[in-house]
Design a protein around this motif. Structure first.
Motif, PDB file in Angstrom:
ATOM      1  N   PRO A  72       0.856  -1.174   0.000  1.00  0.00           N
ATOM      2  CA  PRO A  72       0.000   0.000   0.000  1.00  0.00           C
ATOM      3  C   PRO A  72       0.902   1.237   0.000  1.00  0.00           C
ATOM      4  N   PRO A  73       0.603   2.242  -0.792  1.00  0.00           N
ATOM      5  CA  PRO A  73       1.493   3.404  -0.840  1.00  0.00           C
ATOM      6  C   PRO A  73       1.485   4.164   0.484  1.00  0.00           C
ATOM      7  N   PRO A  74       2.544   4.922   0.743  1.00  0.00           N
ATOM      8  CA  PRO A  74       2.624   5.653   2.001  1.00  0.00           C
ATOM      9  C   PRO A  74       1.556   6.732   2.157  1.00  0.00           C
ATOM     10  N   THR A  75       0.791   7.004   1.111  1.00  0.00           N
ATOM     11  CA  THR A  75      -0.301   7.970   1.242  1.00  0.00           C
ATOM     12  C   THR A  75      -1.510   7.364   1.953  1.00  0.00           C
ATOM     13  N   THR A  76      -1.511   6.033   2.137  1.00  0.00           N
ATOM     14  CA  THR A  76      -2.569   5.388   2.911  1.00  0.00           C
ATOM     15  C   THR A  76      -2.476   5.888   4.344  1.00  0.00           C
ATOM     16  N   LEU A  77      -3.593   6.235   4.952  1.00  0.00           N
ATOM     17  CA  LEU A  77      -3.601   6.847   6.274  1.00  0.00           C
ATOM     18  C   LEU A  77      -2.848   6.012   7.299  1.00  0.00           C
ATOM     19  N   GLN A  78      -3.159   4.713   7.381  1.00  0.00           N
ATOM     20  CA  GLN A  78      -2.526   3.896   8.406  1.00  0.00           C
ATOM     21  C   GLN A  78      -1.058   3.615   8.115  1.00  0.00           C
ATOM     22  N   CYS A  79      -0.645   3.668   6.858  1.00  0.00           N
ATOM     23  CA  CYS A  79       0.740   3.328   6.496  1.00  0.00           C
ATOM     24  C   CYS A  79       1.685   4.515   6.555  1.00  0.00           C
ATOM     25  N   GLY A  80       1.228   5.677   6.212  1.00  0.00           N
ATOM     26  CA  GLY A  80       2.127   6.810   6.121  1.00  0.00           C
ATOM     27  C   GLY A  80       2.122   7.725   7.320  1.00  0.00           C
ATOM     28  N   GLU A  81       0.990   7.846   7.980  1.00  0.00           N
ATOM     29  CA  GLU A  81       0.892   8.819   9.058  1.00  0.00           C
ATOM     30  C   GLU A  81       0.919   8.190  10.442  1.00  0.00           C
ATOM     31  N   LEU A  82       0.253   7.054  10.609  1.00  0.00           N
ATOM     32  CA  LEU A  82       0.129   6.485  11.941  1.00  0.00           C
ATOM     33  C   LEU A  82       1.113   5.347  12.215  1.00  0.00           C
ATOM     34  N   TYR A  83       1.262   4.422  11.266  1.00  0.00           N
ATOM     35  CA  TYR A  83       2.083   3.235  11.464  1.00  0.00           C
ATOM     36  C   TYR A  83       2.943   2.987  10.228  1.00  0.00           C
ATOM     37  N   PHE A  84       3.624   1.844  10.229  1.00  0.00           N
ATOM     38  CA  PHE A  84       4.419   1.417   9.080  1.00  0.00           C
ATOM     39  C   PHE A  84       3.789   0.169   8.487  1.00  0.00           C
ATOM     40  N   CYS A  85       3.766   0.081   7.170  1.00  0.00           N
ATOM     41  CA  CYS A  85       3.238  -1.098   6.492  1.00  0.00           C
ATOM     42  C   CYS A  85       4.369  -1.853   5.819  1.00  0.00           C
ATOM     43  N   ASP A  86       4.373  -3.177   6.014  1.00  0.00           N
ATOM     44  CA  ASP A  86       5.351  -4.036   5.346  1.00  0.00           C
ATOM     45  C   ASP A  86       4.832  -4.404   3.966  1.00  0.00           C
ATOM     46  N   VAL A  87       5.747  -4.633   3.060  1.00  0.00           N
ATOM     47  CA  VAL A  87       5.349  -5.081   1.725  1.00  0.00           C
ATOM     48  C   VAL A  87       4.954  -6.551   1.804  1.00  0.00           C
ATOM     49  N   ALA A  88       4.067  -6.966   0.906  1.00  0.00           N
ATOM     50  CA  ALA A  88       3.650  -8.363   0.828  1.00  0.00           C
ATOM     51  C   ALA A  88       4.363  -8.990  -0.368  1.00  0.00           C
ATOM     52  N   PRO A  89       5.218  -9.995  -0.133  1.00  0.00           N
ATOM     53  CA  PRO A  89       5.914 -10.608  -1.269  1.00  0.00           C
ATOM     54  C   PRO A  89       4.955 -11.448  -2.109  1.00  0.00           C
ATOM     55  N   ALA A  90       5.177 -11.463  -3.402  1.00  0.00           N
ATOM     56  CA  ALA A  90       4.354 -12.255  -4.320  1.00  0.00           C
ATOM     57  C   ALA A  90       5.210 -13.378  -4.886  1.00  0.00           C
ATOM     58  N   ALA A  91       4.621 -14.544  -5.012  1.00  0.00           N
ATOM     59  CA  ALA A  91       5.316 -15.724  -5.531  1.00  0.00           C
ATOM     60  C   ALA A  91       4.736 -16.089  -6.897  1.00  0.00           C
ATOM     61  N   PRO A  92       5.509 -16.803  -7.715  1.00  0.00           N
ATOM     62  CA  PRO A  92       4.969 -17.220  -9.019  1.00  0.00           C
ATOM     63  C   PRO A  92       3.717 -18.080  -8.852  1.00  0.00           C
ATOM     64  N   ALA A  93       2.781 -17.916  -9.765  1.00  0.00           N
ATOM     65  CA  ALA A  93       1.568 -18.730  -9.749  1.00  0.00           C
ATOM     66  C   ALA A  93       1.929 -20.179 -10.057  1.00  0.00           C
TER      67      ALA A  93
END
Length: 170
Positions: A72-93
């Motif tokens: 989620p981009p840092p402009t998301t309220l919970q990710c940029g202003e209040l807390y930190f969001c970790d990236v979700a890794p994607a695996a091959p289908a």
């Protein structure tokens, strides 16, 4: 007289310095050249959690293994202003080839869109994380990163695409 002695000594010293430089350059390891590339990532603009998604990549480091992350981009309220969001890794289908660029730095990747990402609620202890599911119409970034080293040239590449989460196909 002093100028004449100085003029005679300078040509005698110059060949010695260049000879020393040649000896040290032959013994030292060749330097690795570093090149940063900005990859282009193409997407249809919509992703559905738990479903396979396909993206195309160009301008990637040649023959580089590729890592794909959903964030989620840092402009998301919970990710940029209040807390930190970790990236979700994607695996091959299932049945899809591994994430590797070809010799021209291009790839078409199929991955399964993750259902959730982690929210770090305690900045002093990053191990305390809460899973958060992706919301309908939430904006996300699809990040790609790859590194390759071919003949003393290290290429590092990074790129992203923007997309919107769709929970229903209607």
């Amino acid at each position: 007289m002093a100028a004449l002695v100085g003029a005679l000594l300078v040509p005698a010293i110059a060949p010695a310095k260049s000879g020393v430089a040649q000896l040290t350059s032959k013994k030292s390891k060749p330097r690795t050249k570093f090149i940063f590339l900005k990859a282009k990532v193409g997407s249809d603009g919509f992703v559905t959690p738990g479903q396979p998604e396909t993206i195309s990549i160009s301008r990637m480091a040649p023959k580089a293994p590729i890592a794909v992350f959903i964030e989620p981009p840092p402009t998301t309220l919970q990710c940029g202003e209040l807390y930190f969001c970790d990236v979700a890794p994607a695996a091959p289908a299932t049945g899809a080839p591994p994430f590797v660029a070809n010799a021209k730095g291009r790839a078409v990747l199929t991955f399964v869109m993750p259902d959730s990402y982690f929210l770090e609620t305690d900045p002093f202890n990053p191990k305390i994380r809460t899973p958060v599911t992706f919301a309908d119409q939430q904006r996300i970034h699809i990040d790609v990163q790859g590194t390759s080293k071919i003949k003393h040239v290290r290429r590092e590449s990074f790129g992203f695409a923007r997309a919107t989460v769709q929970l229903s196909s209607s």
